[in-house]
Design an enzyme around this catalytic site. Structure first.
Site, PDB file in Angstrom:
ATOM      1  N   GLU A   1      -3.063  11.959  11.317  1.00 45.94           N
ATOM      2  CA  GLU A   1      -3.394  12.656  10.053  1.00 45.94           C
ATOM      3  C   GLU A   1      -3.980  11.690   9.016  1.00 45.94           C
ATOM      4  OE1 GLU A   1      -1.282  15.996   8.747  1.00 45.94           O
ATOM      5  OE2 GLU A   1      -0.428  16.419  10.723  1.00 45.94           O
ATOM      6  N   GLY A   2      -4.799  10.769   9.535  1.00 45.51           N
ATOM      7  CA  GLY A   2      -5.464   9.790   8.691  1.00 45.51           C
ATOM      8  C   GLY A   2      -4.718   8.465   8.729  1.00 45.51           C
TER       9      GLY A   2
END
Ligand code: CAA
Length: 378
Positions: free
Chosen positions: A364-365
């Site tokens: 998620e990044g």
């Protein structure tokens, strides 16, 4: 300004903690060793209302937001991070996306089934060549009568094998700059042409299933488009703001588990005639761990609260994810260090926490993506 949890937040925390103690913690090590997807635990979580937490009440959910999600996810992840990520993706990337961007018809079609756990959600953005550079997806959507035909490969899909419903991002216009021609589709796992590819063998979160999803000419009706055609990349990034709160909450949960295990071990294990926690070197490690846990939680709750107020909180979500994931990894290293050789074995849960912690800085990044997002918003 109010720092206490409200009564309803306390209720969510207590019921999630009770569920985690009863149904997650006792089985987490075995499921990790066997790489066994926690089907029964997810179903039980659904029966407790956790899968429908962010689903509006009219569709059978609790109609709650990011702050309630963060408090619940901390508890679940402190016991079993494999269950934690499955539920985080489900509530923050799939249910919340539909609740915010879906048409009323699409919401009515899927949200009740997501709330009961009949369908568990997956988020299909990443592709082999499109990881941090998410705009470079190549999965193609071809216009056909009544809908679109999707072809491509999605990778690193959490719950890929066992999900019922996926958000799939595909290119609907390839003549514009990357990111400007992407559309979000709701795709049922049972649609013709959807299959599961490679299953990843992972360092941690071994009980959660992470697979490729292969789409081979999958017909998706027009009604299953989320938002507008060619506007999907902004929906992807907006949804990831909320998802990052979920992963930051996971980091807090693992961090807290590291701290609790370390306090216990350091008070029981004696060397040189006294418990380890009487040595300043160890007690200072515990002090740092506890302080950084509080700081991480405050950042996460602030980001969640801002998003629940309907404010743009992109920078704050990334700050929460950046800080919480790094603090969690430091806590996991220190927890193993405090346990010494014992912490390097499967006899103690900190070995699992150490492996599970790594991914919080990646998915998620990744850490540097959060720094890019924060610096662009200064
Ligand atoms: N909300 C809404 N819109 C946003 C936004 C946000 N948070 N951030 C940017 N936008 C808008 C921009 O304003 C821009 O709009 P215009 O085209 O009108 O100017 C558009 O979206 C594109 O934004 P950028 O130009 O900033 O896009 P970029 O290509 O430079 O990428 C990035 C930005 C931050 C690097 C992004 O690609 C990113 O976050 N990468 C990481 C990918 C990621 O997190 N993947 C997670 C996969 S899911 C997962 O891991 C789940 C799981 O299973 C656990």
């Amino acid at each position: 300004m109010e720092f206490d949890l409200s009564e309803d937040l306390e209720m969510i925390r207590d019921s999630a903690r009770e569920f985690a103690d009863r149904s997650l913690r006792p089985h987490a090590a075995r499921r990790d060793a066997e790489e066994k997807f926690p089907t029964e635990a997810i179903q039980e979580a659904a029966e407790n209302g956790f899968l429908g937490l962010t689903v509006p009440e009219e569709f059978g959910g609790a109609g709650l937001g990011n702050l309630h999600g963060a408090v619940m996810l901390e508890e679940l992840n402190a016991a079993d991070a494999s269950v934690g990520v499955t539920i985080s993706v489900h509530i923050s990337l799939v249910c919340s996306l539909l609740a915010k961007h879906g048409t009323p018809e699409l919401q009515a079609k899927y949200l009740p089934r997501l709330a009961t756990g009949e369908m568990v959600g997956a988020y299909c953005l990443t592709e082999p060549q499109a990881g941090s550079d998410a705009a470079s997806v190549r999965t193609a959507a071809k216009r056909v009568d009544g809908g679109w035909e999707l072809t491509g490969t999605k990778s690193w899909i959490t719950t890929g094998e066992t999900c019922g419903l996926m958000v799939v991002y595909a290119v609907t216009d390839s003549n514009v700059k990357p990111g400007s021609g992407i559309t979000a589709f709701m795709v049922e796992r049972s649609y013709d042409g959807v299959s599961v590819g490679k299953k990843e063998e992972k360092l941690g979160l071994r009980a959660s299933s992470t697979t490729e999803i292969i789409l081979d000419g999958v017909f998706v009706p027009d009604e299953n488009i989320v938002g507008e055609v060619n506007r999907g990349f902004k929906i992807a990034l907006d949804t990831l703001d909320g998802g990052r709160i979920g992963i930051a909450s996971q980091a807090i949960g693992i961090h807290r588990a590291c701290l609790e295990a370390s306090i216990k071990y350091a008070s029981e294990r004696e060397q040189f005639g006294k418990p380890l926690d009487r040595f300043q070197a160890v007690s200072f490690m515990l002090a740092d761990m506890a302080t950084e846990l509080d700081a991480a939680r405050l950042l996460v709750h602030r980001a969640a609260w801002l998003r629940d107020q309907g404010k743009v909180a992109t920078k704050e979500c990334s700050m929460a994810k950046l800080f919480a994931s790094r603090a969690c990894n430091k806590a996991a290293i220190d927890a193993v260090q405090i346990h010494g050789g014992a912490g390097y074995t499967k006899e103690f849960d900190v070995e699992r926490y150490y492996r599970d912690a790594r991914i919080t800085e990646i998915y998620e990044g990744a850490t540097d993506i959060q720094r890019i997002v924060i610096s662009r918003n200064l």
